[in-house]
Design a protein around this motif. Structure first.
Motif, mmCIF file in Angstrom:
data_model
loop_
_atom_site.group_PDB
_atom_site.id
_atom_site.type_symbol
_atom_site.label_atom_id
_atom_site.label_comp_id
_atom_site.label_asym_id
_atom_site.label_seq_id
_atom_site.Cartn_x
_atom_site.Cartn_y
_atom_site.Cartn_z
ATOM 1 N N PHE A 191 -15.383 29.944 -46.608
ATOM 2 C CA PHE A 191 -16.741 29.445 -45.316
ATOM 3 C C PHE A 191 -17.291 31.323 -45.065
ATOM 4 O O PHE A 191 -18.664 31.307 -45.062
ATOM 5 N N ALA A 192 -16.477 32.347 -45.248
ATOM 6 C CA ALA A 192 -16.870 33.706 -44.911
ATOM 7 C C ALA A 192 -17.978 33.701 -45.740
ATOM 8 O O ALA A 192 -19.051 34.547 -46.311
ATOM 9 N N ILE A 193 -17.994 33.536 -47.095
ATOM 10 C CA ILE A 193 -18.743 33.538 -48.400
ATOM 11 C C ILE A 193 -20.649 32.675 -47.794
ATOM 12 O O ILE A 193 -21.838 33.579 -48.642
ATOM 13 N N LEU A 194 -19.938 32.128 -47.746
ATOM 14 C CA LEU A 194 -21.362 31.165 -47.197
ATOM 15 C C LEU A 194 -22.186 31.222 -46.304
ATOM 16 O O LEU A 194 -23.194 31.390 -46.437
ATOM 17 N N LEU A 223 -21.284 43.633 -42.986
ATOM 18 C CA LEU A 223 -20.271 43.956 -43.537
ATOM 19 C C LEU A 223 -19.814 45.641 -42.180
ATOM 20 O O LEU A 223 -20.731 45.723 -41.505
ATOM 21 N N GLY A 224 -18.540 45.348 -41.284
ATOM 22 C CA GLY A 224 -18.108 46.742 -40.954
ATOM 23 C C GLY A 224 -18.355 45.998 -40.076
ATOM 24 O O GLY A 224 -19.003 44.930 -39.258
ATOM 25 N N ARG A 225 -17.342 46.946 -38.590
ATOM 26 C CA ARG A 225 -17.883 46.210 -37.527
ATOM 27 C C ARG A 225 -18.707 46.665 -36.367
ATOM 28 O O ARG A 225 -19.395 45.834 -35.597
ATOM 29 N N VAL A 226 -19.722 47.782 -36.825
ATOM 30 C CA VAL A 226 -20.641 48.615 -36.106
ATOM 31 C C VAL A 226 -22.147 48.861 -37.196
ATOM 32 O O VAL A 226 -21.051 49.308 -38.162
ATOM 33 N N ASN A 227 -22.909 48.948 -36.600
ATOM 34 C CA ASN A 227 -23.926 50.208 -37.356
ATOM 35 C C ASN A 227 -23.237 51.461 -37.593
ATOM 36 O O ASN A 227 -22.988 52.209 -36.718
ATOM 37 N N PHE A 257 -7.043 38.348 -43.199
ATOM 38 C CA PHE A 257 -7.285 39.325 -44.130
ATOM 39 C C PHE A 257 -7.938 38.948 -44.668
ATOM 40 O O PHE A 257 -8.778 40.064 -45.217
ATOM 41 N N VAL A 258 -8.297 37.753 -45.210
ATOM 42 C CA VAL A 258 -9.067 37.236 -46.285
ATOM 43 C C VAL A 258 -9.961 37.351 -45.675
ATOM 44 O O VAL A 258 -11.553 38.165 -46.482
ATOM 45 N N VAL A 259 -10.827 36.759 -44.137
ATOM 46 C CA VAL A 259 -11.894 37.138 -44.038
ATOM 47 C C VAL A 259 -12.502 38.826 -43.451
ATOM 48 O O VAL A 259 -13.402 39.262 -43.803
ATOM 49 N N GLU A 260 -10.840 39.542 -42.902
ATOM 50 C CA GLU A 260 -11.489 41.170 -43.119
ATOM 51 C C GLU A 260 -11.395 42.071 -44.470
ATOM 52 O O GLU A 260 -12.439 42.581 -44.652
ATOM 53 N N LEU A 261 -11.326 41.642 -45.382
ATOM 54 C CA LEU A 261 -11.542 42.292 -46.410
ATOM 55 C C LEU A 261 -12.981 41.660 -47.318
ATOM 56 O O LEU A 261 -13.419 42.396 -47.621
ATOM 57 N N VAL A 262 -13.519 40.301 -46.581
ATOM 58 C CA VAL A 262 -14.645 40.554 -46.633
ATOM 59 C C VAL A 262 -16.210 40.332 -46.400
ATOM 60 O O VAL A 262 -16.666 40.952 -47.047
ATOM 61 N N PHE A 263 -15.551 40.691 -45.319
ATOM 62 C CA PHE A 263 -16.593 41.835 -44.481
ATOM 63 C C PHE A 263 -16.095 42.754 -44.207
ATOM 64 O O PHE A 263 -17.073 43.268 -43.414
#
Length: 355
Positions: free
Chosen positions: A164-167, A182-186, A293-299
């Motif tokens: 889902f994260a990749i999609l 990507l990341g938490r904030v600009n 952790f998977v979603v955290e790594l993707v994003f």
């Protein structure tokens, strides 16, 4: 007769005294944390690899390793090592990271708010989407709405969150080119100085709405990817509970008296059917703390869950032990909160616990 009446009064007093029930829960949860700490300590001591050697690297001499073992307290008896570990853990001291050399508690304190914010928003999304969807599929059973809702829930349960994260990233790349993924904030924005580490709360407290909007945009896709499995599961459970309670005598009686379906669903059925979803929701919150952790790594989120995965891969024993204990603590707290909420919703649970 007097003995029977006294027995009934005692049972009623136990039913209306939730404080004693919570004390029993707290004692039980303290026992769970004790067992968890003992298990992770034993596993950390029997796993292959010398923590002192890992901390110093392969080029260190044996004398340096022996000195490091003394400094880390590894030369003491196991019971003393465990006692010292528990005492330091109660004070928030989990030792130093074998890889970075920094205090593990400081590293966790810096990364935990990111994962907590992601998990909290994820849980809110699960509640906001799955409960109404479960109610609709139950109310319009065997219709196209029910079929679409069941298909959506099956896809959510079976498809991995990283997919889902990749999609979602592909959707952003092709259709929402200005949407951050990507990341938490600009990175051009200056972060507010606390106090919680949760960017949405801190930016709102300081009135920094630019950071608030950026943090909210960065949160939506990771939280949605992480929430899909929970949405599918809670939708199915809510639907099943609603259908089951629709057959109860008191619901049929309300229908026979001409009470509108809308009143029956939202005033009676939803309350009765919320016990099972809330129970699963507590487990879902606790599991997301360590499984994000998977979603955290993707994003590229950089949170507590990915820190735990990195600690496992690098055999950073102090960090691994701390991550497991912190995750277990949230599991215990989440279950305690759910117990309190369930007892407030259904007083019969207090009477059952009192027995």
């Amino acid at each position: 007769m007097s003995r029977s009446r006294a027995h009934v009064e005692d049972r009623a007093a136990m039913q209306t005294n939730p404080v004693s029930l919570m004390l029993r829960r707290l004692v039980g949860f303290a026992g769970v944390m004790f067992v968890l700490s003992a298990m992770i300590f034993i596993l950390a001591r029997i796993v292959p690899g010398d923590p002192a050697r890992i901390a110093l690297g392969p080029s260190a001499t044996q004398q340096q390793v022996d000195e490091m073992r003394v400094e880390m307290g590894l030369d003491a008896p196991l019971w003393q090592q465990y006692t010292d570990y528990v005492w330091r853990g109660l004070q928030g001291d989990f030792g130093k990271s074998l890889i970075s050399g920094r205090q593990v508690s400081n590293e966790i304190a810096a990364l935990l708010p990111a994962t907590l914010e992601l998990v909290i928003v994820t849980v809110l999304l699960i509640v906001a989407i799955s409960i109404p969807l479960g109610v609709m599929t139950a109310r319009y059973r065997n219709s196209w709405i029910d079929n679409a809702g069941r298909f959506f829930s099956i896809v959510g349960v079976t498809m991995p969150s990283f997919l889902f994260a990749i999609l979602l990233q592909l959707v952003a790349a092709n259709f929402l080119t200005d949407w951050p993924v990507l990341g938490r904030v600009n990175y051009s924005l200056e972060l507010p100085p606390g106090p919680t580490g949760l960017l949405l709360i801190d930016s709102a407290v300081h009135g920094d709405w630019a950071v608030f909007r950026s943090a909210l945009q960065h949160l939506i896709f990771p939280a949605l990817a992480l929430a899909m499995a929970g949405i599918g599961q809670i939708t199915r459970i809510t639907r099943s509970a609603m259908i089951e309670h629709q057959r109860r005598d008191h619901v049929l009686t309300l229908k026979s008296f001409g009470v509108p379906d809308r009143v029956i669903v939202f005033r009676y059925l939803l309350k009765l059917s919320s016990i099972a979803p809330l129970t699963i929701m507590g487990l879902e919150f606790a599991s997301l703390i360590g499984n994000a952790f998977v979603v955290e790594l993707v994003f590229s989120w950089g949170g507590f869950a990915s820190y735990g995965l990195e600690a496992i891969l690098q055999k950073d024993l102090n960090a691994v032990m701390a991550v497991v204990l912190v995750s277990g603590f949230f599991f215990v707290v989440a279950n305690l909160v759910i117990d309190i909420v369930l007892m407030a919703i259904d007083p019969r649970l207090r009477f059952k616990e009192a027995n």
